[in-house]
Design a protein around this motif. Sequence first.
Motif, PDB file in Angstrom:
ATOM      1  N   UNK B 144       5.654  93.435   9.132  1.00  0.00           N
ATOM      2  CA  UNK B 144       6.299  93.040  10.316  1.00  0.00           C
ATOM      3  C   UNK B 144       6.649  94.122  11.214  1.00  0.00           C
ATOM      4  N   UNK B 145       6.585  94.002  12.566  1.00  0.00           N
ATOM      5  CA  UNK B 145       6.872  94.950  13.637  1.00  0.00           C
ATOM      6  C   UNK B 145       8.124  94.155  14.268  1.00  0.00           C
ATOM      7  N   UNK B 146       9.032  95.012  14.468  1.00  0.00           N
ATOM      8  CA  UNK B 146      10.171  94.426  15.273  1.00  0.00           C
ATOM      9  C   UNK B 146      10.333  95.114  16.670  1.00  0.00           C
ATOM     10  N   UNK B 147      10.481  94.035  17.450  1.00  0.00           N
ATOM     11  CA  UNK B 147      10.407  94.331  19.054  1.00  0.00           C
ATOM     12  C   UNK B 147      12.092  93.866  19.607  1.00  0.00           C
ATOM     13  N   UNK B 148      12.686  95.029  19.997  1.00  0.00           N
ATOM     14  CA  UNK B 148      13.886  94.623  20.580  1.00  0.00           C
ATOM     15  C   UNK B 148      13.966  93.918  21.964  1.00  0.00           C
ATOM     16  N   UNK B 149      14.384  92.731  22.306  1.00  0.00           N
ATOM     17  CA  UNK B 149      14.385  91.794  23.275  1.00  0.00           C
ATOM     18  C   UNK B 149      14.561  92.343  24.651  1.00  0.00           C
ATOM     19  N   UNK B 150      15.790  93.229  24.959  1.00  0.00           N
ATOM     20  CA  UNK B 150      16.249  93.782  25.848  1.00  0.00           C
ATOM     21  C   UNK B 150      15.422  95.132  26.305  1.00  0.00           C
ATOM     22  N   UNK B 151      14.670  95.519  25.071  1.00  0.00           N
ATOM     23  CA  UNK B 151      13.832  96.632  25.562  1.00  0.00           C
ATOM     24  C   UNK B 151      12.549  96.257  26.187  1.00  0.00           C
ATOM     25  N   UNK B 152      12.026  95.055  25.454  1.00  0.00           N
ATOM     26  CA  UNK B 152      10.941  94.457  25.725  1.00  0.00           C
ATOM     27  C   UNK B 152      10.862  93.973  27.515  1.00  0.00           C
ATOM     28  N   UNK B 153      12.188  93.532  27.578  1.00  0.00           N
ATOM     29  CA  UNK B 153      12.213  92.856  29.181  1.00  0.00           C
ATOM     30  C   UNK B 153      12.135  94.064  30.055  1.00  0.00           C
ATOM     31  N   UNK B 154      13.156  94.912  29.548  1.00  0.00           N
ATOM     32  CA  UNK B 154      12.856  96.349  30.446  1.00  0.00           C
ATOM     33  C   UNK B 154      11.855  96.999  30.611  1.00  0.00           C
ATOM     34  N   UNK B 155      10.923  96.850  29.688  1.00  0.00           N
ATOM     35  CA  UNK B 155       9.275  97.346  29.588  1.00  0.00           C
ATOM     36  C   UNK B 155       8.730  96.578  31.004  1.00  0.00           C
ATOM     37  N   UNK B 156       8.644  95.504  30.170  1.00  0.00           N
ATOM     38  CA  UNK B 156       7.698  94.478  31.028  1.00  0.00           C
ATOM     39  C   UNK B 156       8.246  94.641  32.624  1.00  0.00           C
ATOM     40  N   UNK B 157       9.381  94.459  32.945  1.00  0.00           N
ATOM     41  CA  UNK B 157       9.771  94.213  34.333  1.00  0.00           C
ATOM     42  C   UNK B 157       9.593  95.724  35.113  1.00  0.00           C
TER      43      UNK B 157
END
Lengths: 236, 309
Positions: B144-157
């Motif tokens: 399993x790979x864990x991805x932090x949601x806030x960081x993912x949103x910050x990255x995509x935006x």
Amino acid sequence: MSLLKIEKLNVFYGDVQVLRDVSLEVKKGEVATIVGANAAGKSTLLRALSGLLKKASGSIRFNSEELLGLPAFEIAAKGLIHVPEGRRIFPLLTVQENLEIGAYTRRTEGNLKKKLDEVYAIFPVLAEHKGQAAGSLSGGEQQMLAIARGLMAEPTLLMIDEPSLGLAPLLVAKTFQVLERIKGEDVTILLVEQNVVRALEFSDRAYALENGRITLHGTGLDLLKDPYLKKAYLGL
Amino acid sequence: MSSTLVVQLVISGILLGGIYALSSIGLTLIFGVMKIVNFAHGEFLMLAMYVSFWLFHWAHLDPYLSMLISVPLFFIIGILTYKVFIKKTIGAPILSQIFVTVGLSIIIENLALLFWSADFRTVSLSYLSRPIILGPFSGLGLEEIIVNKARLIAFILGISLSIAFYLFMRFSYLGKVIRATSQDRTTALLMGINIDRVYTISFAMGILLVGIAGALMIPIYTVHPFVGFEFVLIMFVVVVLGGMGSIVGAVVAGLFIGVVEVFSGFFIGPESKQAVYFLVFIAVLVLKPSGLFGEKGEEELERIEAIGE
């Protein structure tokens, strides 16, 4: 009527006075040339006319409007366009982007296209390289680009500083062909040139600038025949 | 070392790097166009984080929605800062420019301290609290790979905005005008460009970008008056490493520093991560002094007498 009339222009670099009581005029449709030794103040004169040098007194009237004290970008918008010494193209912009920037004061969607077509017709070599970074052009091509960029602004008066400087003889000839063509398109030209003979042959009006003062003026042929000028610049 | 761990660290690093990239673009833009090093950039980031924090605290506004307020607000703050402080330093000796922006950073920092105290403040959003779990990908031999949601949103935006901003600079007429001005401002003047206006817009856009970064970072990081200093160091590394003035360089260097930081934090220890990315930074500069995407001589600029007034 004079398109450009300069009266008693004094220009300073810091405390050093570079131009002293310079008066000259250029009439519509003419080619006028300023000749003079290095450091006589030729480039300084053009820089003062285009508003880059602020420490100046006297009068610069263009189309009967006083230019002295106006910011450089407003002077350009009035149709007094300066093609600076050393080409000064934007090296990282493409050839076409350079031309588009040249049309800054005349940019409307349709006009930009039309001007590009006109300029590419005069300078086919630029059309060939239009997507290329301007800095990668040869010296001669860069000079063509600098002049073409000036033309994009639809100048009333085009001031060109040393267009043949550093160019091979063949390219010098080509540069003068281009100037001849521009002259035919109803653009008034004020030329600063170290290639004295060619420039004077080509000019309706000429001035010699020496140590910041106008020492001679007349038609281009008058100056060519002047014994003093011959001795000073042509080594004859 | 398991491959799952490597993938996990790379993903975390890239996500972190997206934040660094976005927050650095404004700094590299301001430098690239005006040749001014904005030492107060971190403090503008801090202000942006506070704006989103207070909007959340008082108005219960979601930090991502608070961008709708931050964007125009920071654009205006950028214009005012340029007009009041920065404009006078154009063409001034570099030392005066440093004093102005460093002074500005100290003033903003202390005003924040005065008004908002030194308390650490956070925004926690319930919908972000549970991480996204990807996998396991048995076919790839990954757990399993864990991805932090806030960081993912910050990255995509962050990356989307960076790309949009790059395209704007590359293809819009205003973008071309800004690039021309940054390459040769005297000649830009001769083309009829009002460079004072170009500078105003560029500075305001730089501040606006850091304003967006602040809103994206508040769900991840704690805000306090000195948080700007923590980030500005990384921003400078990213900007210089990428090549001063290069947008693409800032993005690539941002991602790179993010990955370096995560790997060194994991393998060597969080306390030494700065030492590691500074070592990498020095190594790159020894090999390529103008940075990864920099143009030689980018930092040089002819002195001119007037910016057009």
